[in-house]
Write an enzyme that holds these catalytic residues in place. Structure first.
Site, PDB file in Angstrom:
ATOM      1  N   ASN A 104       0.833  -1.204   0.000  1.00  0.00           N
ATOM      2  CA  ASN A 104       0.000   0.000   0.000  1.00  0.00           C
ATOM      3  C   ASN A 104       0.866   1.252   0.000  1.00  0.00           C
ATOM      4  O   ASN A 104       2.094   1.187   0.085  1.00  0.00           O
ATOM      5  CB  ASN A 104      -0.981  -0.071   1.169  1.00  0.00           C
ATOM      6  CG  ASN A 104      -2.137  -0.983   0.814  1.00  0.00           C
ATOM      7  OD1 ASN A 104      -3.012  -0.615   0.026  1.00  0.00           O
ATOM      8  ND2 ASN A 104      -2.130  -2.202   1.338  1.00  0.00           N
ATOM      9  N   HIS A 135      24.377   0.162   8.678  1.00  0.00           N
ATOM     10  CA  HIS A 135      25.715   0.764   8.620  1.00  0.00           C
ATOM     11  C   HIS A 135      26.574   0.203   9.747  1.00  0.00           C
ATOM     12  O   HIS A 135      26.059  -0.114  10.830  1.00  0.00           O
ATOM     13  CB  HIS A 135      25.627   2.280   8.791  1.00  0.00           C
ATOM     14  CG  HIS A 135      24.899   2.961   7.681  1.00  0.00           C
ATOM     15  ND1 HIS A 135      25.405   3.076   6.405  1.00  0.00           N
ATOM     16  CD2 HIS A 135      23.691   3.564   7.645  1.00  0.00           C
ATOM     17  CE1 HIS A 135      24.552   3.720   5.647  1.00  0.00           C
ATOM     18  NE2 HIS A 135      23.491   4.024   6.373  1.00  0.00           N
ATOM     19  N   THR A 186      12.398  -6.487  15.402  1.00  0.00           N
ATOM     20  CA  THR A 186      13.856  -6.614  15.456  1.00  0.00           C
ATOM     21  C   THR A 186      14.299  -8.075  15.552  1.00  0.00           C
ATOM     22  O   THR A 186      15.502  -8.357  15.497  1.00  0.00           O
ATOM     23  CB  THR A 186      14.426  -5.845  16.666  1.00  0.00           C
ATOM     24  OG1 THR A 186      13.825  -6.367  17.847  1.00  0.00           O
ATOM     25  CG2 THR A 186      14.117  -4.354  16.563  1.00  0.00           C
TER      26      THR A 186
END
Ligand SMILES: CC(C)(COP(=O)(O)OP(=O)(O)OC[C@H]1O[C@@H](n2cnc3c(N)ncnc32)[C@H](O)[C@@H]1OP(=O)(O)O)[C@@H](O)C(=O)NCCC(=O)NCCS
Length: 210
Positions: A104, A135, A186
């Site tokens: 969406n 990173h 996570t």
């Protein structure tokens, strides 16, 4: 901003295209008289996209021209039959979408090096963000000087991500799981689990739903 059209049909059609761009599920139930021009419009746009980026698109897909898809060679985007990508999504390959996948509006997916795979029938509500890279963070270099790591993200079949869900690199959301609105995932999510919050934690199981 308003756009002037002398022809009322053209004016309506532009608004109709915008409606489909933000709510592409409507494309799959268009009446035949609208389907004819909408399919021609989509075919022309999808042919263009495949000619300028390393993209493969299956049958009966909808891609909003207001979505941004970037797929250099080796960062391909592969889109399975019946999938849609709504307006203001930003995709950078490598990304594979299975069949009947819904992205969406305003979803952002960056496949990093290892890629994002989204399985059949998964639904991503608006504003989801999936980043398959991180990173390096050592203090002796600036963030932008450091190597980027990438493990990839996998979303299983018939998974539902609510609005504004974030998924970090390395996560697998197993089949039939649900992630509630505004959650950040996570860690891997088990099949059928319903998870919410930041970081996302299990609150239920789809198999218990009546
Ligand atoms: C997660 C969700 C699917 C509800 O699942 P559910 O199993 O019916 O959960 P419940 O409503 O029974 O809530 C259970 C608990 O989780 C909490 N909760 C539910 N959704 C939550 C969310 N997104 N974030 C944080 N907590 C949430 C409830 O407050 C409740 O807490 P309590 O036990 O302390 O009262 C729903 O809340 C949700 O987030 N839907 C996504 C909506 C959306 O993004 N729609 C876009 C259109 S596709």
């Amino acid at each position: 901003m308003t756009t002037e059209f002398s022809d009322p049909l053209l004016k309506y059609r532009e608004q109709h295209k915008k409606r489909l761009s933000y709510m592409p599920w409507l494309y799959f139930s268009l009446k035949p008289k609208h389907l004819a021009w909408a399919q021609a419009w989509q075919q022309e746009y999808q042919d263009y996209l495949c000619s300028v980026e390393s993209i493969q698109i299956g049958k009966n897909c909808f891609i909003s021209p207001d979505a941004q898809l970037f797929a250099e060679p080796n960062r391909d985007i592969i889109i399975g039959d019946g999938s849609f990508i709504a307006a203001d999504c930003v995709l950078h390959g490598p990304i594979t979408l299975g069949k009947n996948v819904a992205l969406n509006h305003h979803c952002t997916l960056d496949g990093g090096r290892m890629g994002i795979h989204i399985s059949d029938n998964a639904r991503l509500a608006a504003y989801c963000h999936l980043y398959a890279f991180n990173h390096g963070m050592k203090l002796d270099y600036t963030i932008h000087e450091q190597a980027v790591s990438s493990h990839g993200i996998v979303i299983g079949q018939d998974v539902w991500l609510g609005a504004s869900v974030g998924i970090v690199d390395g996560v697998t959301i197993h089949d039939y799981a649900v992630v509630g609105m505004d959650s950040t995932v996570t860690r891997d999510v088990a099949s059928y689990a319903i998870v919410v919050g930041n970081p996302a934690k299990k609150i239920g199981d789809r198999r218990d739903k009546k």
